[in-house]
Design a protein around this motif. Structure first.
Motif, PDB file in Angstrom:
ATOM      1  N   ALA A  40      -9.604  -2.322   5.946  1.00  0.00           N
ATOM      2  CA  ALA A  40      -9.650  -3.388   4.982  1.00  0.00           C
ATOM      3  C   ALA A  40      -8.705  -2.170   3.723  1.00  0.00           C
ATOM      4  CB  ALA A  40     -10.405  -4.701   4.654  1.00  0.00           C
ATOM      5  N   THR A  41      -9.235  -1.748   2.921  1.00  0.00           N
ATOM      6  CA  THR A  41      -8.823  -0.811   1.125  1.00  0.00           C
ATOM      7  C   THR A  41      -7.473  -0.744   1.595  1.00  0.00           C
ATOM      8  OG1 THR A  41      -8.719   1.237   3.507  1.00  0.00           O
ATOM      9  CG2 THR A  41     -10.865   0.350   2.017  1.00  0.00           C
ATOM     10  N   GLU A  42      -7.034  -1.111   0.013  1.00  0.00           N
ATOM     11  CA  GLU A  42      -6.151  -0.780  -0.034  1.00  0.00           C
ATOM     12  C   GLU A  42      -5.085  -0.036   0.158  1.00  0.00           C
ATOM     13  OE1 GLU A  42      -3.239  -1.542  -4.483  1.00  0.00           O
ATOM     14  OE2 GLU A  42      -5.170  -1.200  -4.738  1.00  0.00           O
ATOM     15  N   ALA A  96       2.575  -0.547  10.016  1.00  0.00           N
ATOM     16  CA  ALA A  96       0.692  -0.952   9.353  1.00  0.00           C
ATOM     17  C   ALA A  96       0.415  -1.215   8.332  1.00  0.00           C
ATOM     18  CB  ALA A  96      -0.483  -1.256  10.008  1.00  0.00           C
ATOM     19  N   ASP A  97       1.065  -0.263   7.618  1.00  0.00           N
ATOM     20  CA  ASP A  97       0.892  -0.046   6.187  1.00  0.00           C
ATOM     21  C   ASP A  97       1.649  -0.525   4.958  1.00  0.00           C
ATOM     22  OD1 ASP A  97       0.036   1.472   3.765  1.00  0.00           O
ATOM     23  OD2 ASP A  97       1.367   2.973   3.840  1.00  0.00           O
ATOM     24  N   LEU A  98       3.332  -1.331   6.146  1.00  0.00           N
ATOM     25  CA  LEU A  98       4.474  -1.242   5.275  1.00  0.00           C
ATOM     26  C   LEU A  98       4.684  -2.895   5.122  1.00  0.00           C
ATOM     27  CD1 LEU A  98       7.136  -1.656   3.935  1.00  0.00           C
ATOM     28  CD2 LEU A  98       8.310  -0.940   6.322  1.00  0.00           C
ATOM     29  N   ALA A  99       4.059  -3.371   6.375  1.00  0.00           N
ATOM     30  CA  ALA A  99       3.697  -5.315   6.424  1.00  0.00           C
ATOM     31  C   ALA A  99       3.147  -5.267   6.124  1.00  0.00           C
ATOM     32  CB  ALA A  99       3.984  -5.038   8.161  1.00  0.00           C
ATOM     33  N   ARG A 100       1.779  -4.228   6.079  1.00  0.00           N
ATOM     34  CA  ARG A 100       0.178  -5.144   4.841  1.00  0.00           C
ATOM     35  C   ARG A 100       1.027  -5.470   3.094  1.00  0.00           C
ATOM     36  NH1 ARG A 100      -3.681  -0.894   3.635  1.00  0.00           N
ATOM     37  NH2 ARG A 100      -5.262  -2.608   4.211  1.00  0.00           N
ATOM     38  N   LYS A 101       1.906  -4.064   2.702  1.00  0.00           N
ATOM     39  CA  LYS A 101       2.121  -4.860   1.700  1.00  0.00           C
ATOM     40  C   LYS A 101       2.991  -5.386   1.355  1.00  0.00           C
ATOM     41  CE  LYS A 101       1.615   0.576   0.589  1.00  0.00           C
ATOM     42  NZ  LYS A 101       2.343   1.958   0.157  1.00  0.00           N
ATOM     43  N   SER A 102       3.280  -6.428   1.959  1.00  0.00           N
ATOM     44  CA  SER A 102       4.310  -7.592   2.308  1.00  0.00           C
ATOM     45  C   SER A 102       4.309  -8.850   2.368  1.00  0.00           C
ATOM     46  CB  SER A 102       5.706  -7.118   3.161  1.00  0.00           C
ATOM     47  OG  SER A 102       5.663  -7.758   4.630  1.00  0.00           O
ATOM     48  N   GLY A 103       2.165  -8.910   3.080  1.00  0.00           N
ATOM     49  CA  GLY A 103       1.570  -9.610   2.560  1.00  0.00           C
ATOM     50  C   GLY A 103       0.872 -10.132   4.067  1.00  0.00           C
ATOM     51  N   ALA A 104       0.988  -9.392   5.571  1.00  0.00           N
ATOM     52  CA  ALA A 104       1.148  -9.589   6.903  1.00  0.00           C
ATOM     53  C   ALA A 104       0.430  -9.249   7.144  1.00  0.00           C
ATOM     54  CB  ALA A 104       2.335  -9.568   7.685  1.00  0.00           C
ATOM     55  N   THR A 105      -0.650  -9.713   7.992  1.00  0.00           N
ATOM     56  CA  THR A 105      -1.616  -9.020   8.560  1.00  0.00           C
ATOM     57  C   THR A 105      -0.960  -8.796   9.466  1.00  0.00           C
ATOM     58  OG1 THR A 105      -3.341 -10.845   8.176  1.00  0.00           O
ATOM     59  CG2 THR A 105      -4.163  -9.908   9.947  1.00  0.00           C
ATOM     60  N   VAL A 106      -1.317  -7.131   9.746  1.00  0.00           N
ATOM     61  CA  VAL A 106      -1.249  -6.153  11.325  1.00  0.00           C
ATOM     62  C   VAL A 106      -1.995  -6.106  12.135  1.00  0.00           C
ATOM     63  CG1 VAL A 106      -0.288  -4.568  11.968  1.00  0.00           C
ATOM     64  CG2 VAL A 106       0.210  -5.211   9.491  1.00  0.00           C
ATOM     65  N   PHE A 107      -2.201  -6.139  13.516  1.00  0.00           N
ATOM     66  CA  PHE A 107      -3.054  -6.068  14.645  1.00  0.00           C
ATOM     67  C   PHE A 107      -2.692  -5.042  15.334  1.00  0.00           C
ATOM     68  CE2 PHE A 107      -6.888  -8.093  15.284  1.00  0.00           C
ATOM     69  CZ  PHE A 107      -7.296  -7.382  16.666  1.00  0.00           C
ATOM     70  N   ARG A 162      -9.929  -7.565  20.915  1.00  0.00           N
ATOM     71  CA  ARG A 162     -10.163  -6.170  20.496  1.00  0.00           C
ATOM     72  C   ARG A 162      -9.118  -5.608  20.377  1.00  0.00           C
ATOM     73  NH1 ARG A 162     -14.273  -1.830  22.029  1.00  0.00           N
ATOM     74  NH2 ARG A 162     -12.909  -0.496  23.170  1.00  0.00           N
ATOM     75  N   GLY A 163      -9.474  -4.880  19.249  1.00  0.00           N
ATOM     76  CA  GLY A 163      -8.135  -3.951  18.863  1.00  0.00           C
ATOM     77  C   GLY A 163      -8.016  -3.641  17.111  1.00  0.00           C
ATOM     78  N   THR A 164      -7.499  -3.241  16.147  1.00  0.00           N
ATOM     79  CA  THR A 164      -7.823  -2.832  14.901  1.00  0.00           C
ATOM     80  C   THR A 164      -7.151  -3.637  14.359  1.00  0.00           C
ATOM     81  OG1 THR A 164      -7.324  -0.600  15.741  1.00  0.00           O
ATOM     82  CG2 THR A 164      -7.622  -0.920  13.265  1.00  0.00           C
ATOM     83  N   LYS A 165      -7.494  -3.906  13.198  1.00  0.00           N
ATOM     84  CA  LYS A 165      -6.983  -5.270  12.335  1.00  0.00           C
ATOM     85  C   LYS A 165      -6.575  -5.187  10.551  1.00  0.00           C
ATOM     86  CE  LYS A 165      -8.275  -9.924  10.917  1.00  0.00           C
ATOM     87  NZ  LYS A 165      -8.667 -11.644  10.567  1.00  0.00           N
ATOM     88  N   SER A 196      -2.217  -6.652   1.767  1.00  0.00           N
ATOM     89  CA  SER A 196      -2.945  -5.744   0.804  1.00  0.00           C
ATOM     90  C   SER A 196      -1.736  -6.022  -0.677  1.00  0.00           C
ATOM     91  CB  SER A 196      -2.728  -3.450   1.097  1.00  0.00           C
ATOM     92  OG  SER A 196      -1.814  -3.685   0.584  1.00  0.00           O
ATOM     93  N   ASN A 197      -1.175  -7.048  -0.303  1.00  0.00           N
ATOM     94  CA  ASN A 197      -0.625  -7.952  -1.142  1.00  0.00           C
ATOM     95  C   ASN A 197      -0.757  -9.493  -1.019  1.00  0.00           C
ATOM     96  OD1 ASN A 197      -0.090  -6.467  -3.174  1.00  0.00           O
ATOM     97  ND2 ASN A 197       1.610  -5.694  -2.471  1.00  0.00           N
ATOM     98  N   SER A 198      -0.536 -10.096  -1.571  1.00  0.00           N
ATOM     99  CA  SER A 198      -0.290 -11.525  -0.844  1.00  0.00           C
ATOM    100  C   SER A 198       1.691 -11.632  -0.903  1.00  0.00           C
ATOM    101  CB  SER A 198      -0.732 -13.176  -1.710  1.00  0.00           C
ATOM    102  OG  SER A 198       0.361 -12.782  -3.521  1.00  0.00           O
TER     103      SER A 198
END
Length: 369
Positions: free
Chosen positions: A191-193, A222-233, A252-255, A259-261
């Motif tokens: 959940a960290t930025e 995951a790092d790239l996608a979450r910066k565009s506002g997506a949740t990654v699993f 079960r997995g890693t969510k 880090s941005n909307s």
């Protein structure tokens, strides 16, 4: 969860179920899950590896050749085989699929980026499921994504998807390799930025030997996608109903939390791009009123175009009183806008010979300033 556009990345180990052949039962189960997601109102995009594996299966090659031309040859043979399988299996659930092959150049060049985005959005609007893969048959080292994990993150960004699911042969991201360390602990959520350095160190390479990506590439994606506002699993593709469970919050997995909307990501892009922009659109009071109420800018509201720019560039929007009221991404070049300014949107195709939509700037690609 509220996600309505989902990108699903299937690694070679998932498509083959860890074997040397394409797993028909696995793809049938995937199609079943996608059918359920569609009934729930979700749009689904699939990033599929497996073309080279399919080519090896056809030619009965046990070992993966190291030479690029040989790999491209296998991809050329296997891609049509793989798409035939997708068409047949997804057709069992009355699902239509469409093949999209991309190279890095397609998403780095602005015009080709827009063409790719428009094509993918058009497929989704017609309820067609895009099956996307890197265009291995023509890609060189200079224009390769390198792995479909990276490609899936870029597609997530292009389509502003809500969720990226990276399916692999592990249950998630561990503190160390669980196949060699019995003390390895799975990380349930990030959940960290910024992704902690110890997680980068824990992510190793490909172990199965079936694909080109490993856990490190998935972490990068995951790092790239979450910066565009997506949740990654990140999850195990062989787990029954894994995608349905992810959507329902029971997997079960890693969510990885965003880090941005999505809106914030788009705003940052436009604010950065407008600094180099020379394009200015002057609009009438009616268009100004519509924009301030959240509407799109139509050609009928244009009174003057200044500067030279291309479709996809970021431009400034100014009122009749010369006040800057918005910035946005234009659907048309300055040359095209000179021809259609003040005209009804229904005349765009007749005037310029094609249409990229009724809007000069869609309200989703505009920001009031």
């Amino acid at each position: 969860m509220s996600s309505k556009r989902i990108v699903i990345k299937l690694g070679t180990s998932t498509i083959t179920a860890g074997s040397a052949k394409i797993s028909y039962p696995g793809l049938i189960d995937l199609a079943r899950q996608v059918s359920i997601l569609r009934q729930m109102g979700y749009e689904v995009i699939i990033i599929s590896s497996g073309a080279i594996a399919a080519g090896r299966q056809i030619l009965a090659q046990k070992d993966l050749p190291r030479q690029i031309p040989a790999k491209q040859m296998l991809a050329a043979i296997g891609q049509s085989k793989l798409m035939g399988i997708y068409t047949q299996i997804f057709g069992m659930y009355d699902l239509i699929v469409g093949q999209v092959l991309l190279t890095k150049d397609d998403l780095l060049d602005r015009r080709r980026y827009l063409n790719a985005r428009n094509t993918l959005n058009a497929l989704l609007s017609y309820r067609v499921i895009p099956i996307i893969n890197e265009n291995d048959t023509v890609a060189t080292e200079e224009i390769r994504f390198g792995d479909n994990d990276n490609l899936s993150a870029l597609v997530t960004n292009v389509l502003e998807a809500d969720l990226l699911v990276l399916l692999t042969d592990q249950d998630g991201l561990y503190t160390s390799d669980p196949r060699s360390d019995p003390q390895a602990r799975m990380i349930s959520e990030v959940a960290t930025e910024h992704i902690p350095e110890d997680l980068w160190q824990a992510a190793g390479g490909s172990v199965s030997g079936l694909g080109t990506g490993g856990m490190h590439t998935k972490l990068s994606a995951a790092d790239l996608a979450r910066k565009s506002g997506a949740t990654v699993f990140i999850a195990n593709g062989n787990t029954p109903d894994i995608i349905i469970k992810i959507v329902n919050g029971a997997a079960r997995g890693t969510k990885f939390l965003p880090s941005n909307s999505t809106l914030e990501s788009r705003k940052r892009y436009m604010l950065a791009g407008v600094q180099a922009s020379t394009g200015i659109l002057y609009i009438d009071p009616g268009a100004e009123k519509a924009i301030k109420k959240g509407g799109s800018l139509l050609p009928v509201g244009l009174v003057k175009i200044a500067g030279s720019f291309e479709r996809g560039d970021i431009v400034r929007v100014r009122s009749a009183k010369l006040q800057e009221i918005a910035i946005g991404i234009t659907n048309y070049s300055s040359d095209d806008l000179e021809r259609i300014q003040g005209k009804n949107s229904t005349l765009i195709e007749d005037i310029v010979g094609y249409s990229y939509g009724d809007e000069v700037i869609h309200h989703n690609n505009m920001m009031l300033v």
